[in-house]
Design an enzyme around this catalytic site. Structure first.
Site, short mmCIF file in Angstrom:
data_model
loop_
_atom_site.label_atom_id
_atom_site.label_comp_id
_atom_site.label_asym_id
_atom_site.label_seq_id
_atom_site.Cartn_x
_atom_site.Cartn_y
_atom_site.Cartn_z
N GLY A 182 25.79 13.48 -3.50
CA GLY A 182 26.54 12.48 -4.99
C GLY A 182 28.39 13.82 -4.95
N HIS B 1 32.77 9.34 0.88
CA HIS B 1 31.56 8.96 0.47
C HIS B 1 31.76 7.82 0.33
CE1 HIS B 1 30.83 12.61 -1.45
NE2 HIS B 1 29.90 12.50 -0.78
N VAL C 248 37.53 11.60 6.24
CA VAL C 248 39.01 11.24 5.62
C VAL C 248 39.40 12.38 4.99
CG1 VAL C 248 39.46 9.72 3.33
CG2 VAL C 248 37.40 9.58 4.46
N ARG D 223 33.50 19.91 -2.56
CA ARG D 223 33.85 21.59 -3.07
C ARG D 223 34.72 21.90 -3.24
NH1 ARG D 223 28.85 22.60 1.30
NH2 ARG D 223 26.69 23.07 -0.71
P1 AMP Z 1 27.99 15.13 0.82
O1 AMP Z 1 27.71 14.73 -0.05
O2 AMP Z 1 28.47 16.46 1.08
O3 AMP Z 1 26.03 16.09 1.52
O4 AMP Z 1 28.21 14.33 2.25
C1 AMP Z 1 27.47 13.10 2.53
C2 AMP Z 1 27.70 12.54 3.69
O5 AMP Z 1 29.82 12.09 3.30
C3 AMP Z 1 27.65 13.37 4.55
O6 AMP Z 1 27.49 12.53 5.95
C4 AMP Z 1 28.76 14.23 5.06
O7 AMP Z 1 29.59 15.00 6.33
C5 AMP Z 1 29.99 12.95 4.41
N1 AMP Z 1 31.09 12.92 4.09
C6 AMP Z 1 31.64 13.90 3.82
N2 AMP Z 1 33.19 14.31 3.56
C7 AMP Z 1 33.69 13.48 3.81
C8 AMP Z 1 34.59 13.00 4.12
N3 AMP Z 1 36.04 13.84 3.94
N4 AMP Z 1 35.31 12.20 5.27
C9 AMP Z 1 34.12 11.24 5.67
N5 AMP Z 1 32.83 12.13 5.40
C10 AMP Z 1 32.58 12.57 4.29
#
Ligand code: AMP
Length: 271
Positions: A18, A24, A163, A174
């Site tokens: 989330g 995302h 991204v 974060r």
């Molecule tokens: P998280 O919500 O941080 O656990 O991330 C969920 C998914 O989004 C994971 O597969 C992350 O690697 C991906 N993700 C998070 N930040 C980025 C970003 N800046 N670019 C591409 N994918 C991302």
């Protein structure tokens, strides 16, 4: 989803915690481009946080997240409670060996066991044909990919590019913890990675030299407490002495209480 699956439709899963952002969204859109149905899971998974980490303060803007999912082509949001995902105390865990030891594995014991276990659970509940992950969390993507292969999971793992903000900072949920000065200072991480990438592209193969240069750039921001700068083989994640084939240059560090990670993938065989 059951009906869609029975009708031969493909299901794509985007697992998230989330606080959705453009990173995302890129995964949701990639899933929508390849799958007939897209499920986004939103679950702040307690088992991947260590003691003293940010589980309690992790942002949870649920209504906004659901709106983002709908706007970008998701068909369903799966947002279970911790009690639903972990009924009683889990006695079954999924552990990927070796790949979880270097990089973030050193400083976050148990983190990847939490990630692989929750992803295995999510795969079992949603039964996706494809699951989408971000290169931003390169070690996580490599670990999940290996888990899927090793456990003969009947799905394809798709890894999408990182991204970034216009100034290069990798977008992350974060980043909102950063104060304005820290936000500015955080850009040093991508600048350092770029420096390393330039050296590799220019033909430098000595890993320790590349790492020294990257550390040199990072030192320009004394507030950044560097956790690691590693140059590893992109598949095995083992540290290398000489650059060859596909390599991953990865950095982790802290600005104040915010832990940031980023990486670049360099394929020296690509023309
Ligand atoms: P998280 O919500 O941080 O656990 O991330 C969920 C998914 O989004 C994971 O597969 C992350 O690697 C991906 N993700 C998070 N930040 C980025 C970003 N800046 N670019 C591409 N994918 C991302």
């Amino acid at each position: 989803m059951k009906q869609a699956r029975a009708a031969g439709k493909t299901v794509g899963l985007v697992p998230t915690m989330g606080a959705l952002h453009v990173g995302h969204v890129s995964l949701i859109e990639a899933a929508a481009a390849r799958c007939d149905r897209v499920v986004v899971s939103i679950f702040v998974n307690p088992t991947q946080f260590g003691p003293g980490e940010d589980f309690d303060k992790y942002p949870r803007p649920f209504e906004n997240d659901v709106a983002i999912c709908a706007k970008h082509g998701a068909h369903a949001v799966f947002a279970p409670s911790a009690a639903e995902m972990y009924r009683g105390k889990n006695l079954t865990w999924v552990t990927v060996e070796k790949l979880t030891e270097p990089l973030c594995g050193r400083n976050r014991p148990g983190h990847f066991r939490g990630v692989t276990t929750v992803c295995a659970k999510l795969f079992n509940v949603v039964l996706p044909d494809l699951a989408f992950f971000g290169q931003k969390d390169a070690q996580q993507a490599a670990v999940i990919r290996r888990m899927a292969v090793d456990l003969n999971m009947p799905l394809e793992i798709v890894v999408c590019p990182t991204v970034r903000e216009p100034d290069g900072l990798a977008v992350s949920s974060r980043n909102q913890y950063l104060g304005s000065q820290e936000r500015e200072e955080a850009t040093v991480i991508y600048r350092a990675l770029q420096k390393g990438g330039e050296l590799i592209h220019a033909g430098q193969t000595d890993a320790s030299r590349i790492i020294d240069e990257v550390c040199g750039v990072l030192r320009r921001v004394p507030a950044l407490q560097v956790e690691y700068v590693s140059l590893v083989d992109a598949e095995s994640l083992q540290e290398i002495e000489q650059v060859r084939g596909k390599v991953l240059l990865a950095v982790a560090g802290r600005l104040g209480s915010t832990r940031l990670i980023d990486n670049i993938l360099v394929d020296t065989t690509a023309k």
